[in-house]
Enzyme design. Structure first.
Site, PDB file in Angstrom:
ATOM      1  CG  ASN A 119       7.261   8.984  -1.059  1.00 11.67           C
ATOM      2  OD1 ASN A 119       8.278   9.538  -0.654  1.00 11.67           O
ATOM      3  ND2 ASN A 119       6.203   9.664  -1.458  1.00 11.67           N
ATOM      4  CD  GLU A 173       5.179   4.177   5.697  1.00 13.04           C
ATOM      5  OE1 GLU A 173       5.472   4.426   4.509  1.00 13.04           O
ATOM      6  OE2 GLU A 173       4.230   4.716   6.291  1.00 13.04           O
ATOM      7  CB  CYS A 195       2.421   0.853   5.062  1.00 12.04           C
ATOM      8  SG  CYS A 195       3.256   1.395   3.557  1.00 12.04           S
TER       9      CYS A 195
HETATM   10  N1  THU Z   1       3.122   7.466   1.279  1.00 16.06           N
HETATM   11  C1  THU Z   1       4.134   6.853   1.976  1.00 16.06           C
HETATM   12  O1  THU Z   1       5.266   6.751   1.497  1.00 16.06           O
HETATM   13  N2  THU Z   1       3.849   6.360   3.207  1.00 16.06           N
HETATM   14  C2  THU Z   1       2.651   6.492   3.833  1.00 16.06           C
HETATM   15  O2  THU Z   1       2.476   5.973   4.921  1.00 16.06           O
HETATM   16  C3  THU Z   1       1.585   7.281   3.218  1.00 16.06           C
HETATM   17  C4  THU Z   1       1.768   7.575   1.776  1.00 16.06           C
HETATM   18  C5  THU Z   1       3.416   8.024  -0.042  1.00 16.06           C
HETATM   19  C6  THU Z   1       2.801   7.302  -1.197  1.00 16.06           C
HETATM   20  C7  THU Z   1       2.717   8.385  -2.230  1.00 16.06           C
HETATM   21  O3  THU Z   1       3.951   8.477  -2.910  1.00 16.06           O
HETATM   22  C8  THU Z   1       2.534   9.664  -1.417  1.00 16.06           C
HETATM   23  O4  THU Z   1       2.935   9.341  -0.096  1.00 16.06           O
HETATM   24  C9  THU Z   1       1.100  10.199  -1.401  1.00 16.06           C
HETATM   25  O5  THU Z   1       0.214   9.223  -1.047  1.00 16.06           O
END
Ligand code: THU
Length: 130
Positions: A42, A55, A89
């Site tokens: 992320n 993702e 996602c």
């Molecule tokens: N996040 C992801 O990278 N994937 C997910 O499936 C859930 C959420 C990230 C987005 C943000 O940077 C942090 O987790 C908190 O929501």
């Protein structure tokens, strides 16, 4: 690559997450039909809505490399239980790989598989023109 190895890849790339606002680090490892694996983490932004999940970063890397067929996706977060993909996602996964196996890992390294029917019930789908 075994499921365990793909989860390990997701956990490895999780350490590269840029998450200064949430402190919630996520990694994703995406296996393509040809066996290649693309990873993502992320990337947050002070304008919160611009944040991109691990993702979608992994899918973006694979698509940019010319891949179009995907078979397995592992997702691992730094805290909480099994890390399941967020709603945006899920729509993204449904678009590009509705039949993909999704392995949702716990911070400790275990995982549970998201059933195909669990991904996005009654999904929105737009007719393709190209
Ligand atoms: N996040 C992801 O990278 N994937 C997910 O499936 C859930 C959420 C990230 C987005 C943000 O940077 C942090 O987790 C908190 O929501």
């Amino acid at each position: 690559m075994t499921d365990k190895e793909l989860v390990a890849e997701a956990r490895r790339v999780r350490d590269n997450a840029y998450a200064p606002y949430s402190g919630f680090h996520v990694g994703a490892a995406l296996e393509c039909a040809d066996g290649t694996v693309y990873t993502g983490c992320n990337v947050e932004c002070g304008s919160y809505g611009a944040t991109v999940c691990a993702e979608r970063m992994a899918f973006g890397a694979a698509i940019a490399a010319g891949k179009r067929e995907f078979v397995r996706l592992a997702v691992a977060a730094s805290e909480g239980g099994f890390c399941t993909p967020c709603g945006i996602c899920r729509q993204f996964i449904f678009e590009l790989a509705p039949d993909i196996r999704v392995l949702c890992a716990s911070p400790e390294g275990g995982w549970r598989e998201l059933g195909r029917e669990e991904l996005l019930p009654n999904a929105f789908e737009l007719e393709r023109r190209e």
